[in-house]
Design a protein around this motif. Sequence first.
Motif, PDB file in Angstrom:
ATOM      1  N   ASN A 255       0.909  -1.041   0.100  1.00  0.00           N
ATOM      2  CA  ASN A 255      -0.062  -0.169   0.048  1.00  0.00           C
ATOM      3  C   ASN A 255       0.861   1.313   0.056  1.00  0.00           C
ATOM      4  O   ASN A 255       0.567   2.193   0.740  1.00  0.00           O
ATOM      5  CB  ASN A 255      -1.120   0.007   1.527  1.00  0.00           C
ATOM      6  CG  ASN A 255      -2.251  -0.783   1.066  1.00  0.00           C
ATOM      7  OD1 ASN A 255      -2.001  -2.134   0.521  1.00  0.00           O
ATOM      8  ND2 ASN A 255      -3.358  -0.239   1.231  1.00  0.00           N
ATOM      9  N   THR A 256       2.026   1.126  -0.684  1.00  0.00           N
ATOM     10  CA  THR A 256       3.044   2.436  -0.841  1.00  0.00           C
ATOM     11  C   THR A 256       2.085   3.734  -1.108  1.00  0.00           C
ATOM     12  O   THR A 256       2.448   4.929  -0.617  1.00  0.00           O
ATOM     13  CB  THR A 256       4.049   1.859  -1.756  1.00  0.00           C
ATOM     14  OG1 THR A 256       4.980   1.137  -0.955  1.00  0.00           O
ATOM     15  CG2 THR A 256       4.925   3.246  -1.878  1.00  0.00           C
ATOM     16  N   ALA A 257       1.400   3.610  -2.220  1.00  0.00           N
ATOM     17  CA  ALA A 257       0.763   4.780  -2.607  1.00  0.00           C
ATOM     18  C   ALA A 257       0.068   5.505  -1.630  1.00  0.00           C
ATOM     19  O   ALA A 257      -0.235   6.716  -1.548  1.00  0.00           O
ATOM     20  CB  ALA A 257      -0.079   4.406  -3.960  1.00  0.00           C
ATOM     21  N   TRP A 258      -0.808   4.594  -1.130  1.00  0.00           N
ATOM     22  CA  TRP A 258      -1.586   5.092   0.225  1.00  0.00           C
ATOM     23  C   TRP A 258      -0.850   5.525   1.272  1.00  0.00           C
ATOM     24  O   TRP A 258      -1.172   6.810   2.006  1.00  0.00           O
ATOM     25  CB  TRP A 258      -2.565   3.744   0.649  1.00  0.00           C
ATOM     26  CG  TRP A 258      -3.439   4.131   1.988  1.00  0.00           C
ATOM     27  CD1 TRP A 258      -4.705   4.489   1.836  1.00  0.00           C
ATOM     28  CD2 TRP A 258      -3.086   3.273   3.212  1.00  0.00           C
ATOM     29  NE1 TRP A 258      -5.071   4.164   3.246  1.00  0.00           N
ATOM     30  CE2 TRP A 258      -4.143   3.612   4.057  1.00  0.00           C
ATOM     31  CE3 TRP A 258      -1.859   2.915   3.694  1.00  0.00           C
ATOM     32  CZ2 TRP A 258      -4.058   3.479   5.204  1.00  0.00           C
ATOM     33  CZ3 TRP A 258      -1.879   2.687   5.289  1.00  0.00           C
ATOM     34  CH2 TRP A 258      -3.046   2.865   5.726  1.00  0.00           C
ATOM     35  N   ALA A 259       0.443   4.888   1.560  1.00  0.00           N
ATOM     36  CA  ALA A 259       1.109   5.423   2.531  1.00  0.00           C
ATOM     37  C   ALA A 259       1.827   6.551   2.292  1.00  0.00           C
ATOM     38  O   ALA A 259       1.945   7.588   3.375  1.00  0.00           O
ATOM     39  CB  ALA A 259       2.060   4.338   2.969  1.00  0.00           C
ATOM     40  N   GLU A 260       2.370   6.664   1.071  1.00  0.00           N
ATOM     41  CA  GLU A 260       2.994   8.232   0.810  1.00  0.00           C
ATOM     42  C   GLU A 260       2.051   9.217   0.792  1.00  0.00           C
ATOM     43  O   GLU A 260       2.171  10.394   1.108  1.00  0.00           O
ATOM     44  CB  GLU A 260       3.394   7.932  -0.514  1.00  0.00           C
ATOM     45  CG  GLU A 260       4.626   6.952  -0.717  1.00  0.00           C
ATOM     46  CD  GLU A 260       5.385   7.222  -2.056  1.00  0.00           C
ATOM     47  OE1 GLU A 260       6.516   6.621  -1.997  1.00  0.00           O
ATOM     48  OE2 GLU A 260       4.555   7.453  -3.034  1.00  0.00           O
ATOM     49  N   GLU A 261       0.695   9.237   0.497  1.00  0.00           N
ATOM     50  CA  GLU A 261      -0.250  10.093   0.472  1.00  0.00           C
ATOM     51  C   GLU A 261      -0.440  10.661   2.059  1.00  0.00           C
ATOM     52  O   GLU A 261      -0.746  11.864   2.271  1.00  0.00           O
ATOM     53  CB  GLU A 261      -1.579   9.632  -0.367  1.00  0.00           C
ATOM     54  CG  GLU A 261      -2.536  10.681  -0.150  1.00  0.00           C
ATOM     55  CD  GLU A 261      -2.366  11.910  -0.988  1.00  0.00           C
ATOM     56  OE1 GLU A 261      -3.374  12.819  -0.864  1.00  0.00           O
ATOM     57  OE2 GLU A 261      -1.389  11.984  -1.574  1.00  0.00           O
ATOM     58  N   LEU A 262      -0.643   9.608   2.842  1.00  0.00           N
ATOM     59  CA  LEU A 262      -1.055   9.860   4.120  1.00  0.00           C
ATOM     60  C   LEU A 262       0.520  10.695   4.719  1.00  0.00           C
ATOM     61  O   LEU A 262       0.189  11.518   5.620  1.00  0.00           O
ATOM     62  CB  LEU A 262      -1.231   8.663   5.022  1.00  0.00           C
ATOM     63  CG  LEU A 262      -2.672   8.175   5.159  1.00  0.00           C
ATOM     64  CD1 LEU A 262      -3.483   8.139   3.830  1.00  0.00           C
ATOM     65  CD2 LEU A 262      -2.753   6.977   6.148  1.00  0.00           C
ATOM     66  N   ALA A 263       1.622  10.190   4.357  1.00  0.00           N
ATOM     67  CA  ALA A 263       2.759  10.775   4.934  1.00  0.00           C
ATOM     68  C   ALA A 263       3.009  12.269   4.713  1.00  0.00           C
ATOM     69  O   ALA A 263       3.390  13.305   5.330  1.00  0.00           O
ATOM     70  CB  ALA A 263       4.043  10.085   4.605  1.00  0.00           C
ATOM     71  N   SER A 264       2.650  12.509   3.256  1.00  0.00           N
ATOM     72  CA  SER A 264       2.347  14.063   2.715  1.00  0.00           C
ATOM     73  C   SER A 264       1.652  14.683   3.480  1.00  0.00           C
ATOM     74  O   SER A 264       1.696  16.149   3.337  1.00  0.00           O
ATOM     75  CB  SER A 264       2.208  13.951   1.288  1.00  0.00           C
ATOM     76  OG  SER A 264       1.011  13.795   0.862  1.00  0.00           O
ATOM     77  N   HIS A 265       0.657  14.467   4.212  1.00  0.00           N
ATOM     78  CA  HIS A 265      -0.323  15.054   4.942  1.00  0.00           C
ATOM     79  C   HIS A 265       0.011  14.965   6.547  1.00  0.00           C
ATOM     80  O   HIS A 265      -0.849  15.464   7.228  1.00  0.00           O
ATOM     81  CB  HIS A 265      -1.846  14.609   4.875  1.00  0.00           C
ATOM     82  CG  HIS A 265      -2.249  14.924   3.262  1.00  0.00           C
ATOM     83  ND1 HIS A 265      -2.802  15.935   2.977  1.00  0.00           N
ATOM     84  CD2 HIS A 265      -2.315  14.596   2.255  1.00  0.00           C
ATOM     85  CE1 HIS A 265      -3.464  16.059   2.019  1.00  0.00           C
ATOM     86  NE2 HIS A 265      -2.766  15.183   1.164  1.00  0.00           N
ATOM     87  N   GLY A 266       1.080  14.756   6.709  1.00  0.00           N
ATOM     88  CA  GLY A 266       1.648  14.978   8.014  1.00  0.00           C
ATOM     89  C   GLY A 266       1.370  13.501   9.183  1.00  0.00           C
ATOM     90  O   GLY A 266       1.658  13.835  10.242  1.00  0.00           O
ATOM     91  N   TYR A 267       1.117  12.283   8.468  1.00  0.00           N
ATOM     92  CA  TYR A 267       1.261  11.309   9.199  1.00  0.00           C
ATOM     93  C   TYR A 267       2.573  10.318   8.930  1.00  0.00           C
ATOM     94  O   TYR A 267       3.186  10.483   8.039  1.00  0.00           O
ATOM     95  CB  TYR A 267      -0.221  10.423   8.908  1.00  0.00           C
ATOM     96  CG  TYR A 267      -1.335  11.015   9.294  1.00  0.00           C
ATOM     97  CD1 TYR A 267      -1.852  10.815  10.665  1.00  0.00           C
ATOM     98  CD2 TYR A 267      -1.947  11.795   8.257  1.00  0.00           C
ATOM     99  CE1 TYR A 267      -3.398  11.326  10.788  1.00  0.00           C
ATOM    100  CE2 TYR A 267      -3.205  12.225   8.707  1.00  0.00           C
ATOM    101  CZ  TYR A 267      -3.780  11.970   9.764  1.00  0.00           C
ATOM    102  OH  TYR A 267      -5.058  12.720  10.126  1.00  0.00           O
ATOM    103  N   VAL A 268       2.824   9.737  10.042  1.00  0.00           N
ATOM    104  CA  VAL A 268       3.739   8.412   9.979  1.00  0.00           C
ATOM    105  C   VAL A 268       3.285   7.332   9.799  1.00  0.00           C
ATOM    106  O   VAL A 268       2.306   6.911  10.692  1.00  0.00           O
ATOM    107  CB  VAL A 268       4.810   8.772  11.108  1.00  0.00           C
ATOM    108  CG1 VAL A 268       5.849   7.589  11.162  1.00  0.00           C
ATOM    109  CG2 VAL A 268       5.626  10.014  11.409  1.00  0.00           C
ATOM    110  N   VAL A 269       3.478   6.644   8.904  1.00  0.00           N
ATOM    111  CA  VAL A 269       2.843   5.314   8.433  1.00  0.00           C
ATOM    112  C   VAL A 269       3.823   4.286   8.631  1.00  0.00           C
ATOM    113  O   VAL A 269       5.042   4.360   8.154  1.00  0.00           O
ATOM    114  CB  VAL A 269       2.162   5.130   7.011  1.00  0.00           C
ATOM    115  CG1 VAL A 269       1.516   3.619   6.769  1.00  0.00           C
ATOM    116  CG2 VAL A 269       1.400   6.297   6.797  1.00  0.00           C
TER     117      VAL A 269
END
Length: 496
Positions: A255-269
């Motif tokens: 789920n890399t695409a999902w994880a990168e999107e979340l990280a770009s919004h300030g989350y650590v996945v």
Amino acid sequence: MWRRGPRADDDRVNEIITGLHMSPLESLAVLGALTLVMARWLPPTVRPRVTIAAGAVLVLSAAVLSVTGVRWQMLPVLAGAAFTVPFAVSPLLRRRTGRPTRRARWWLALPGSVACTSLIATGPAAAWAFPVPVFPEPTGHFAVGTRVMQWTDPHRPETATADPHDRRTVVVQLWYPAQHSPAGARRAQYLGRTGPEARTVSDALARYSGLPAFLLDGPPRAHTHAVFNAPVADQGGRLPVVLFSPGLGGVRTQNTAWAEELASHGYVVAGLDHPYDSAAVVLADGRTVNTKIASTGDDDEDDKRAMETTGVRAADLSFVLTRLGRLDRGESPGPLTGRLDTSRVAVTGHSLGGGAALQAARQDPRFDAVINLDGYPRDPDPRPFHQPALALTQAIGPDTDARYLPRLIKVLRLSTATSYRLTIPGAAHLTFMDGPLYLPPVPSIVGSLGRADSVHVVTAATLAFLDTTLRHEPGDLAEVLSAYGDLSVHRPDDSG
């Protein structure tokens, strides 16, 4: 569609190439091969020049591809060109030696031209069906960094081996908000830290799925938007955390695409590899641990094993949360020390991992929210839990396990907080991972949302839920979620 942020020119080139699903060199080879076939049908005055130009383009592009690596999708292109070359070159050689040139009658040449054209066209069709994935550009304010860690739990024996001294080990990959890297910084390999690791994992995923390994040669060639070990972003304060467990046989990067999107919004996945369950896990010492999960053909026995595996995964998720807390406190060295807000943590998962996330939430009150991406709940002791939950599911049809929806609804109603079930039209089970980016766009396999929109819908719904539950941002969550599908809201005081 995705909002465009400031990125380098090579990202824009990648967006063009992803529409073709072929590199510029591959496209030139196809163009040269097709032109070589068509040259036979051109007027005699231009035929020699076109043949020479097309042959030169074909030979040069094929030579460079032989050095950089030829994908299997190019083999029918080269085969079609090889059949064409003798017929295209022979008249030119006869002309140079002064011998009379002979051309086959059109009704004899036409079948050969059609056959070669069809063979060459197979290449772009295969590249479209099994492309090198190009990941959607993250839309948040932050760049994305990533790093991989390996942790061993000294208190838990490894139940998958006979060694009584073996202890449970997990490999964890973090995606986090990062400072913008210098132009030209190499982006992270997909599926692994290195090319060989990525190919090992890709081959294992193919075996687990029952596919020939060569069909999945695209994913290990891909790079993502994250940069390995990039400096953590200066802004953002303490960062909320999202733990992720992949599907049965899945891997931490699925789920890399999902994880990168979340990280770009300030989350650590934090994505987990579960050894002996994930298709392949490459450990720090270079050993590869392959899955021991296999169907027995007995539904009851398979359900029992899935329940046991879910329990192990739930314990892995709690263990990783503990280690992240130690990382934040500086007990383990790392650049994220003092930046992880382990008082705001969501536990998530896809498929079997979604069931593990629900079980982990019930067992571990440190988790503040739970997201289940189309996973079957397998908790042997379902009891009330305090976290709000979001369950994203594919459309329920006649082929869906009749036990799935009633059991999922039962579990969601056990939450003492408001929970949500969002059924996404056009989704299939693999819609909720990176699969649509590199698998054939067959609705029964990856859904009918399209490659980019599959990622967009899942990440947008996820972000809306996380922003509400972990960041307590104002707004009508139900209204936002309902824009992405059919929403059911389960409130604690609602018996229905």
